[in-house]
Design a protein around this motif. Structure first.
Motif, PDB file in Angstrom:
ATOM      1  N   CYS A 169      30.771  38.699  42.132  1.00  0.00           N
ATOM      2  CA  CYS A 169      30.874  40.041  41.594  1.00  0.00           C
ATOM      3  C   CYS A 169      29.861  40.343  40.556  1.00  0.00           C
ATOM      4  O   CYS A 169      29.065  39.036  40.708  1.00  0.00           O
ATOM      5  CB  CYS A 169      32.296  40.364  40.860  1.00  0.00           C
ATOM      6  SG  CYS A 169      32.058  39.207  39.231  1.00  0.00           S
ATOM      7  N   HIS A 206      35.730  35.873  43.541  1.00  0.00           N
ATOM      8  CA  HIS A 206      37.233  36.308  43.570  1.00  0.00           C
ATOM      9  C   HIS A 206      37.412  36.218  45.120  1.00  0.00           C
ATOM     10  O   HIS A 206      36.267  36.539  46.282  1.00  0.00           O
ATOM     11  CB  HIS A 206      37.097  38.025  43.515  1.00  0.00           C
ATOM     12  CG  HIS A 206      35.811  38.050  42.382  1.00  0.00           C
ATOM     13  ND1 HIS A 206      37.456  37.888  41.420  1.00  0.00           N
ATOM     14  CD2 HIS A 206      35.226  38.457  41.533  1.00  0.00           C
ATOM     15  CE1 HIS A 206      36.565  38.622  40.023  1.00  0.00           C
ATOM     16  NE2 HIS A 206      35.209  38.719  40.259  1.00  0.00           N
ATOM     17  N   CYS A 217      38.202  37.861  34.742  1.00  0.00           N
ATOM     18  CA  CYS A 217      36.967  38.608  35.422  1.00  0.00           C
ATOM     19  C   CYS A 217      36.399  39.517  34.607  1.00  0.00           C
ATOM     20  O   CYS A 217      37.714  40.743  34.657  1.00  0.00           O
ATOM     21  CB  CYS A 217      36.422  38.630  35.987  1.00  0.00           C
ATOM     22  SG  CYS A 217      34.190  38.518  36.387  1.00  0.00           S
ATOM     23  N   CYS A 249      34.565  41.615  35.328  1.00  0.00           N
ATOM     24  CA  CYS A 249      34.225  42.713  35.911  1.00  0.00           C
ATOM     25  C   CYS A 249      36.123  43.975  35.922  1.00  0.00           C
ATOM     26  O   CYS A 249      35.855  44.785  36.905  1.00  0.00           O
ATOM     27  CB  CYS A 249      33.892  42.318  37.523  1.00  0.00           C
ATOM     28  SG  CYS A 249      35.190  42.254  38.456  1.00  0.00           S
TER      29      CYS A 249
HETATM   30 ZN    ZN Z   1      34.453  39.389  38.565  1.00  0.00          ZN
END
Ligand code: ZN
Length: 411
Positions: A234, A241, A296, A298
């Motif tokens: 990502c 991922h 994560c 993100c």
């Molecule tokens: Zn991520």
């Protein structure tokens, strides 16, 4: 990472289906295993692994779990030696693969307005066509180049204003250097690169992204499990991922076959949850990685695997510690003044393993100090005390093969 309730349900349905395939590979192999006990996780982890050589043994179509009329296409993984592996795909398998690949592009911030330049090969193996399917599902414009022909690649890249480059790291580097050499960077519109999951160094990565001025996203996959596109990095660049609704991932100790906790390095084992043509249960990938614990930055909660550090075939065990050449490279790379060329020598001295790490140092660096740094970095990062031996730059013979860098003199 344990199987969650949805995964367990999918897995049970799959096992049920496989147990009914007359003459099927898994009907023979699993003898009706159901995961019906109060400890389904334990029961699952006791199921036998599926190996590459078993898939070769049932060449060509012995792995198929559906009637022939449902098979739309096959792909093949090119074995380095002998018989290849053939994987049959149903309509659903192809659609599911495209869905995962579309998600990969989306994770990388690629949209229907992008122009996707696909350079991986088309044909028996899964690369090119996977990149294309996902891009078409996304609604982007595909430029299906395939590999080779640098001249034409660059012409199309300029004329069609490609914004995304899909490539292996070596081909991306070749294109980047050619574009730099011709001084035509300002005519290239690339913004992002989606790069296949072969192991590649940080230095190569920096050169590609620097020369082309693009963001790079590592994509993961293997022909036996759909193909590329089952996981992608990502924007946080913190591992890849993967898609937990299609695959379940475990990490095992490649020597003992025991499951390892999240965070520990070992061999990636994948189970498909929805595949029809060739479902695989506990398939040993031989890829070395780890499951990254935690969520994560993100915000995506999908399971993450780390950048691959090599293949299990490269693994060496010294004083009970598993070591991979990729780890050695990672340690050396992080030390200023150390070049990337190295040799590992393992000896048995008075019944004990001893590992000597010979590495080259750049001019102007004090060798004693470098040896001290390598010893302590290696101890803290890998958990093993090595005998460091610094030599001047250019002393070690160059080799393309990782295995040639290891001399195991114990037997
Ligand atoms: Zn991520």
């Amino acid at each position: 990472m344990k199987l969650d309730a949805t995964q367990l349900e999918m897995l049970r349905a799959q096992l049920e289906r496989l147990s009914k395939v007359e003459g099927g590979f898994y009907k023979r192999k699993l003898k009706g295993a159901r995961l019906g006990s109060c400890d389904p996780q334990g029961e699952f982890e006791a199921l036998p692994f599926t190996t590459k050589s078993e898939l070769r043994d049932v060449y060509p179509l012995g792995i198929s779990a559906v009637p022939e009329r449902e098979i739309l296409r096959i792909h093949s993984s090119s074995g380095t030696t002998g018989t290849p592996i053939i994987i049959p795909y149903t309509k659903k398998d192809i659609d599911d693969w495209a869905v995962m690949f579309k998600r990969c592009y989306e994770m990388a911030g690629i949209t229907s307005m992008d122009r996707i330049h696909v350079t991986p090969g088309y044909g028996l193996w899964t690369a090119g066509i996977g990149f294309q399917l996902g891009a078409e599902l996304l609604g982007a414009m595909v430029i299906p180049m395939g590999p080779g022909n640098t001249e034409k690649q660059i012409k199309m890249m300029i004329d069609l204003e490609s914004t995304v480059l899909c490539a292996t790291s070596s081909f991306a580097l070749l294109l980047a250097e050619e574009i730099e050499r011709r001084g035509i960077r300002d005519r290239i519109r690339l913004k992002k690169g989606v790069i296949g999951s072969e192991r590649w160094g940080e230095k190569t990565r920096r050169r590609i992204s620097g020369q082309l001025g693009i963001e790079l996203y590592d994509i993961y996959g293997l022909t036996e499990i759909y193909g590329p596109g089952i996981g992608i990095a990502c924007r946080c660049d913190a591992g890849m991922h993967c898609f937990d609704d299609y695959i379940y991932m475990e990490i095992i100790d490649p020597k003992t076959g025991k499951n390892l906790p999240d965070g520990e390095w070992g061999e990636l084992v994948i189970t498909t949850l929805q595949k029809e043509g060739a479902p695989l249960i506990r398939y040993r990938t031989h890829d070395l990685t780890r499951i990254i614990p935690g969520v994560c930055e993100c915000g995506c909660e999908n399971t993450r695997i780390d950048t691959l550090i090599g293949r299990t075939d490269d693994m060496i065990k010294v004083k009970g510690v598993n070591i991979y050449p990729g780890q050695v490279e990672d340690v050396l790379r992080d030390i200023d003044g150390v070049s990337s060329e190295y040799r590992i020598q393992i000896n048995r001295v008075s019944g004990k393993d001893e590992m000597t790490l010979v590495f080259e140092t750049d001019p102007g660096f004090e060798q004693d100090a470098m040896e001290h740094t390598v010893r302590s970095m290696f101890k803290s990062r890998v958990g093993l005390t090595v005998i460091p031996s610094a030599v001047p730059l250019g002393v070690l013979p160059r080799s393309e093969k990782k295995t040639a860098r290891v001399q195991d003199n114990r037997n």
